[in-house]
Design a protein around this motif. Sequence first.
Motif, mmCIF file in Angstrom:
data_model
loop_
_atom_site.group_PDB
_atom_site.id
_atom_site.type_symbol
_atom_site.label_atom_id
_atom_site.label_comp_id
_atom_site.label_asym_id
_atom_site.label_seq_id
_atom_site.Cartn_x
_atom_site.Cartn_y
_atom_site.Cartn_z
ATOM 1 N N GLN A 42 0.753 -1.333 0.100
ATOM 2 C CA GLN A 42 0.032 -0.018 -0.006
ATOM 3 C C GLN A 42 1.026 1.193 0.060
ATOM 4 O O GLN A 42 1.814 1.426 0.960
ATOM 5 N N PRO A 43 0.394 2.263 -0.881
ATOM 6 C CA PRO A 43 1.212 3.664 -0.952
ATOM 7 C C PRO A 43 1.281 4.128 0.460
ATOM 8 O O PRO A 43 0.254 4.281 1.268
ATOM 9 N N GLY A 44 2.471 4.714 0.986
ATOM 10 C CA GLY A 44 2.593 5.207 2.233
ATOM 11 C C GLY A 44 2.621 4.374 3.560
ATOM 12 O O GLY A 44 2.681 4.951 4.500
ATOM 13 N N PHE A 45 2.320 2.949 3.375
ATOM 14 C CA PHE A 45 2.668 2.347 4.447
ATOM 15 C C PHE A 45 4.117 2.283 4.966
ATOM 16 O O PHE A 45 5.047 2.155 4.402
ATOM 17 N N ARG A 46 4.345 2.505 6.293
ATOM 18 C CA ARG A 46 5.545 2.400 7.122
ATOM 19 C C ARG A 46 5.666 1.105 7.773
ATOM 20 O O ARG A 46 6.732 0.694 7.727
ATOM 21 N N SER A 47 4.778 0.993 8.859
ATOM 22 C CA SER A 47 4.850 -0.171 9.845
ATOM 23 C C SER A 47 3.704 -0.319 10.600
ATOM 24 O O SER A 47 3.027 0.415 10.635
ATOM 25 N N ARG A 48 3.516 -1.472 11.302
ATOM 26 C CA ARG A 48 2.643 -1.739 11.885
ATOM 27 C C ARG A 48 2.864 -2.687 13.312
ATOM 28 O O ARG A 48 3.754 -3.394 13.273
ATOM 29 N N TYR A 49 2.300 -2.381 14.273
ATOM 30 C CA TYR A 49 2.520 -2.837 15.753
ATOM 31 C C TYR A 49 1.057 -3.722 16.267
ATOM 32 O O TYR A 49 0.173 -2.789 16.254
ATOM 33 N N ILE A 50 1.461 -4.612 16.732
ATOM 34 C CA ILE A 50 -0.132 -5.344 17.313
ATOM 35 C C ILE A 50 0.377 -5.591 18.726
ATOM 36 O O ILE A 50 1.217 -6.211 18.881
ATOM 37 N N ALA A 51 -0.388 -5.151 19.703
ATOM 38 C CA ALA A 51 -0.277 -5.538 21.079
ATOM 39 C C ALA A 51 -1.662 -6.040 21.557
ATOM 40 O O ALA A 51 -2.679 -5.944 20.901
ATOM 41 N N ARG A 52 -1.413 -6.507 22.940
ATOM 42 C CA ARG A 52 -2.781 -6.857 23.601
ATOM 43 C C ARG A 52 -2.818 -6.550 25.011
ATOM 44 O O ARG A 52 -1.709 -6.572 25.672
ATOM 45 N N GLN A 53 -3.951 -5.823 25.339
ATOM 46 C CA GLN A 53 -4.132 -5.438 26.706
ATOM 47 C C GLN A 53 -4.505 -6.607 27.563
ATOM 48 O O GLN A 53 -4.860 -7.520 27.152
ATOM 49 N N PRO A 54 -4.171 -6.154 28.945
ATOM 50 C CA PRO A 54 -4.624 -7.509 29.855
ATOM 51 C C PRO A 54 -5.884 -8.080 29.689
ATOM 52 O O PRO A 54 -6.327 -9.168 30.009
ATOM 53 N N ASP A 55 -7.046 -7.170 29.363
ATOM 54 C CA ASP A 55 -8.281 -7.659 29.358
ATOM 55 C C ASP A 55 -8.574 -8.116 27.865
ATOM 56 O O ASP A 55 -9.655 -8.430 27.527
ATOM 57 N N GLY A 56 -7.585 -8.597 26.983
ATOM 58 C CA GLY A 56 -7.677 -9.108 25.980
ATOM 59 C C GLY A 56 -8.002 -8.331 24.677
ATOM 60 O O GLY A 56 -8.072 -8.686 23.336
ATOM 61 N N THR A 57 -8.127 -6.843 24.709
ATOM 62 C CA THR A 57 -8.384 -5.806 23.618
ATOM 63 C C THR A 57 -7.051 -5.842 22.874
ATOM 64 O O THR A 57 -6.194 -5.820 23.290
ATOM 65 N N ILE A 58 -7.190 -6.060 21.585
ATOM 66 C CA ILE A 58 -6.218 -5.955 20.777
ATOM 67 C C ILE A 58 -5.822 -4.571 20.281
ATOM 68 O O ILE A 58 -6.780 -3.794 20.179
ATOM 69 N N ILE A 59 -4.540 -4.041 20.090
ATOM 70 C CA ILE A 59 -4.397 -2.900 19.592
ATOM 71 C C ILE A 59 -3.701 -2.933 18.530
ATOM 72 O O ILE A 59 -2.434 -3.512 18.377
ATOM 73 N N ASP A 60 -4.104 -2.431 17.164
ATOM 74 C CA ASP A 60 -3.558 -2.708 16.065
ATOM 75 C C ASP A 60 -2.918 -1.112 15.500
ATOM 76 O O ASP A 60 -3.957 -0.481 15.233
#
Length: 104
Positions: free
Chosen positions: A40-58
């Motif tokens: 994709q044009p302009g894509f630099r990077s991606r980070y995926i994390a998970r909070q203790p309650d299971g919520t995903i942060i993308d």
Amino acid sequence: MSDTKLPGGLEMTTFKLEKGKTYQDFIEANADVETWLKKQPGFRSRYIARQPDGTIIDALVWDSETDGTNAMHRLMKELADSPVHDVIDQRTVSWNIYPVYHQI
């Protein structure tokens, strides 16, 4: 604090997984998304994390807010059949993209 925008956009999406789905299921279901993102044009990077309650942060970093917004709209059309959609509880999705004002 400066009100001057820097080049770049920070995309933040949070969500829960469908019941019975694991973090590993989500990572594995992203194979086609990751291949697509790299093109994709302009894509630099991606980070995926998970909070203790299971919520995903993308979190994705783009060259601009416009690049990120355009890619999100294309992803929903071009990857509508991606297995990743079946892992995410769509009712919990919160998607935002923000301008960058400071970077070190």
